[in-house]
Design a protein around this motif. Structure first.
Motif, PDB file in Angstrom:
ATOM      1  N   ARG A  10     -31.251 -22.809 -18.598  1.00  0.00           N
ATOM      2  CA  ARG A  10     -32.307 -23.461 -17.814  1.00  0.00           C
ATOM      3  C   ARG A  10     -33.692 -23.062 -18.320  1.00  0.00           C
ATOM      4  N   VAL A  11     -33.856 -21.805 -18.717  1.00  0.00           N
ATOM      5  CA  VAL A  11     -35.136 -21.375 -19.273  1.00  0.00           C
ATOM      6  C   VAL A  11     -35.406 -22.127 -20.579  1.00  0.00           C
ATOM      7  N   GLY A  12     -34.383 -22.258 -21.422  1.00  0.00           N
ATOM      8  CA  GLY A  12     -34.526 -23.012 -22.668  1.00  0.00           C
ATOM      9  C   GLY A  12     -34.829 -24.477 -22.422  1.00  0.00           C
ATOM     10  N   ASP A  13     -34.184 -25.076 -21.427  1.00  0.00           N
ATOM     11  CA  ASP A  13     -34.456 -26.466 -21.077  1.00  0.00           C
ATOM     12  C   ASP A  13     -35.914 -26.640 -20.659  1.00  0.00           C
ATOM     13  N   GLY A  14     -36.404 -25.714 -19.854  1.00  0.00           N
ATOM     14  CA  GLY A  14     -37.794 -25.784 -19.409  1.00  0.00           C
ATOM     15  C   GLY A  14     -38.767 -25.683 -20.571  1.00  0.00           C
ATOM     16  N   LEU A  15     -38.469 -24.821 -21.525  1.00  0.00           N
ATOM     17  CA  LEU A  15     -39.320 -24.686 -22.698  1.00  0.00           C
ATOM     18  C   LEU A  15     -39.322 -25.981 -23.517  1.00  0.00           C
ATOM     19  N   ASP A  16     -38.166 -26.599 -23.653  1.00  0.00           N
ATOM     20  CA  ASP A  16     -38.072 -27.871 -24.375  1.00  0.00           C
ATOM     21  C   ASP A  16     -38.922 -28.947 -23.701  1.00  0.00           C
ATOM     22  N   VAL A  17     -38.840 -29.047 -22.395  1.00  0.00           N
ATOM     23  CA  VAL A  17     -39.634 -30.035 -21.658  1.00  0.00           C
ATOM     24  C   VAL A  17     -41.125 -29.706 -21.791  1.00  0.00           C
ATOM     25  N   TRP A  18     -41.480 -28.442 -21.696  1.00  0.00           N
ATOM     26  CA  TRP A  18     -42.882 -28.028 -21.798  1.00  0.00           C
ATOM     27  C   TRP A  18     -43.459 -28.412 -23.168  1.00  0.00           C
ATOM     28  N   LEU A  19     -42.678 -28.189 -24.208  1.00  0.00           N
ATOM     29  CA  LEU A  19     -43.163 -28.439 -25.564  1.00  0.00           C
ATOM     30  C   LEU A  19     -43.100 -29.909 -25.976  1.00  0.00           C
ATOM     31  N   HIS A  20     -42.120 -30.661 -25.455  1.00  0.00           N
ATOM     32  CA  HIS A  20     -41.895 -32.018 -25.946  1.00  0.00           C
ATOM     33  C   HIS A  20     -42.016 -33.114 -24.887  1.00  0.00           C
ATOM     34  N   GLY A  21     -42.177 -32.749 -23.649  1.00  0.00           N
ATOM     35  CA  GLY A  21     -42.225 -33.752 -22.589  1.00  0.00           C
ATOM     36  C   GLY A  21     -43.547 -34.472 -22.469  1.00  0.00           C
ATOM     37  N   GLY A  22     -44.581 -33.914 -23.058  1.00  0.00           N
ATOM     38  CA  GLY A  22     -45.903 -34.525 -22.940  1.00  0.00           C
ATOM     39  C   GLY A  22     -46.599 -34.061 -21.666  1.00  0.00           C
ATOM     40  N   GLU A  23     -47.889 -34.272 -21.648  1.00  0.00           N
ATOM     41  CA  GLU A  23     -48.718 -33.785 -20.539  1.00  0.00           C
ATOM     42  C   GLU A  23     -48.281 -34.335 -19.180  1.00  0.00           C
ATOM     43  N   ALA A  24     -47.928 -35.605 -19.123  1.00  0.00           N
ATOM     44  CA  ALA A  24     -47.569 -36.227 -17.839  1.00  0.00           C
ATOM     45  C   ALA A  24     -46.273 -35.671 -17.264  1.00  0.00           C
ATOM     46  N   LEU A  25     -45.368 -35.226 -18.110  1.00  0.00           N
ATOM     47  CA  LEU A  25     -44.070 -34.721 -17.633  1.00  0.00           C
ATOM     48  C   LEU A  25     -43.947 -33.202 -17.707  1.00  0.00           C
ATOM     49  N   ARG A  26     -44.975 -32.533 -18.186  1.00  0.00           N
ATOM     50  CA  ARG A  26     -44.909 -31.080 -18.375  1.00  0.00           C
ATOM     51  C   ARG A  26     -44.547 -30.336 -17.083  1.00  0.00           C
ATOM     52  N   TRP A  27     -45.000 -30.840 -15.955  1.00  0.00           N
ATOM     53  CA  TRP A  27     -44.728 -30.186 -14.669  1.00  0.00           C
ATOM     54  C   TRP A  27     -43.229 -30.099 -14.379  1.00  0.00           C
ATOM     55  N   LYS A  28     -42.428 -30.977 -14.976  1.00  0.00           N
ATOM     56  CA  LYS A  28     -40.984 -30.959 -14.717  1.00  0.00           C
ATOM     57  C   LYS A  28     -40.323 -29.709 -15.306  1.00  0.00           C
ATOM     58  N   SER A  29     -40.987 -29.043 -16.235  1.00  0.00           N
ATOM     59  CA  SER A  29     -40.423 -27.807 -16.772  1.00  0.00           C
ATOM     60  C   SER A  29     -40.277 -26.757 -15.671  1.00  0.00           C
ATOM     61  N   LEU A  30     -41.130 -26.832 -14.660  1.00  0.00           N
ATOM     62  CA  LEU A  30     -41.051 -25.870 -13.556  1.00  0.00           C
ATOM     63  C   LEU A  30     -39.715 -25.951 -12.826  1.00  0.00           C
ATOM     64  N   GLU A  59     -31.755 -40.595 -17.364  1.00  0.00           N
ATOM     65  CA  GLU A  59     -31.739 -39.139 -17.379  1.00  0.00           C
ATOM     66  C   GLU A  59     -33.033 -38.549 -17.936  1.00  0.00           C
ATOM     67  N   TYR A  60     -33.720 -39.284 -18.779  1.00  0.00           N
ATOM     68  CA  TYR A  60     -34.980 -38.778 -19.328  1.00  0.00           C
ATOM     69  C   TYR A  60     -35.953 -38.406 -18.219  1.00  0.00           C
ATOM     70  N   GLY A  61     -36.112 -39.281 -17.240  1.00  0.00           N
ATOM     71  CA  GLY A  61     -37.017 -38.997 -16.128  1.00  0.00           C
ATOM     72  C   GLY A  61     -36.566 -37.816 -15.294  1.00  0.00           C
ATOM     73  N   HIS A  62     -35.260 -37.658 -15.120  1.00  0.00           N
ATOM     74  CA  HIS A  62     -34.750 -36.522 -14.344  1.00  0.00           C
ATOM     75  C   HIS A  62     -34.998 -35.217 -15.061  1.00  0.00           C
ATOM     76  N   VAL A  63     -34.841 -35.230 -16.377  1.00  0.00           N
ATOM     77  CA  VAL A  63     -34.993 -34.013 -17.181  1.00  0.00           C
ATOM     78  C   VAL A  63     -36.457 -33.666 -17.388  1.00  0.00           C
ATOM     79  N   GLY A  64     -37.288 -34.690 -17.600  1.00  0.00           N
ATOM     80  CA  GLY A  64     -38.703 -34.455 -17.835  1.00  0.00           C
ATOM     81  C   GLY A  64     -39.129 -34.734 -19.260  1.00  0.00           C
ATOM     82  N   LEU A  65     -38.387 -35.571 -19.954  1.00  0.00           N
ATOM     83  CA  LEU A  65     -38.746 -35.949 -21.320  1.00  0.00           C
ATOM     84  C   LEU A  65     -39.047 -37.439 -21.360  1.00  0.00           C
ATOM     85  N   PRO A  66     -39.986 -37.853 -22.233  1.00  0.00           N
ATOM     86  CA  PRO A  66     -40.266 -39.289 -22.353  1.00  0.00           C
ATOM     87  C   PRO A  66     -39.139 -39.986 -23.101  1.00  0.00           C
TER      88      PRO A  66
END
Length: 124
Positions: free
Chosen positions: A85-105, A31-38
């Motif tokens: 969903r907006v909160g989830d995107g913010l979490d991914v943007w802040l904590h997902g790291g540069e490689a996964l940041r695009w998943k916040s979109l 699920e980490y990869g689906h969500v966008g978090l390492p």
């Protein structure tokens, strides 16, 4: 009395949410990869460990799906989903790291879709 709103989107999207949650519970590591978090580092060595919070994520997705299906006639359930969903995107943007940041979109796009649905329904 006839209704302007189709009864189809809520159960279809609700079933999708239930399915997403059902995928997260048996395989939280995937699920980490689906969500966008390492994947978190920890006792499992280089492979990392799945946080118990991924189970919460699965349960939350199932709850959102049930909300859409059960409360579709009230017209307010989409607002809650949009904010989440907006909160989830913010979490991914802040904590997902540069490689996964695009998943916040993906989170923000679905949040905008739910917000648009809210505006459309409230305009009538």
């Amino acid at each position: 009395m006839a209704t302007l709103f189709s009864p189809v989107p809520a159960p279809v999207l609700g079933t999708g949410c239930i399915g997403r949650g059902a995928m997260a519970i048996p395989s939280p590591r995937n699920e980490y990869g689906h969500v966008g978090l390492p994947l978190e580092s920890g006792a499992a060595g280089a492979g990392g460990v799945a946080s118990p919070l991924m189970y919460f994520k699965g349960i939350r997705e199932i709850t959102f799906g049930l909300t859409l299906v059960a409360l579709q006639r009230l017209g307010n359930e989409e607002a809650v989903l949009s904010l989440a969903r907006v909160g989830d995107g913010l979490d991914v943007w802040l904590h997902g790291g540069e490689a996964l940041r695009w998943k916040s979109l993906g989170h923000w796009i679905t949040g905008a879709g739910f917000a648009g649905w809210v505006v459309w329904r409230w305009s009538y």
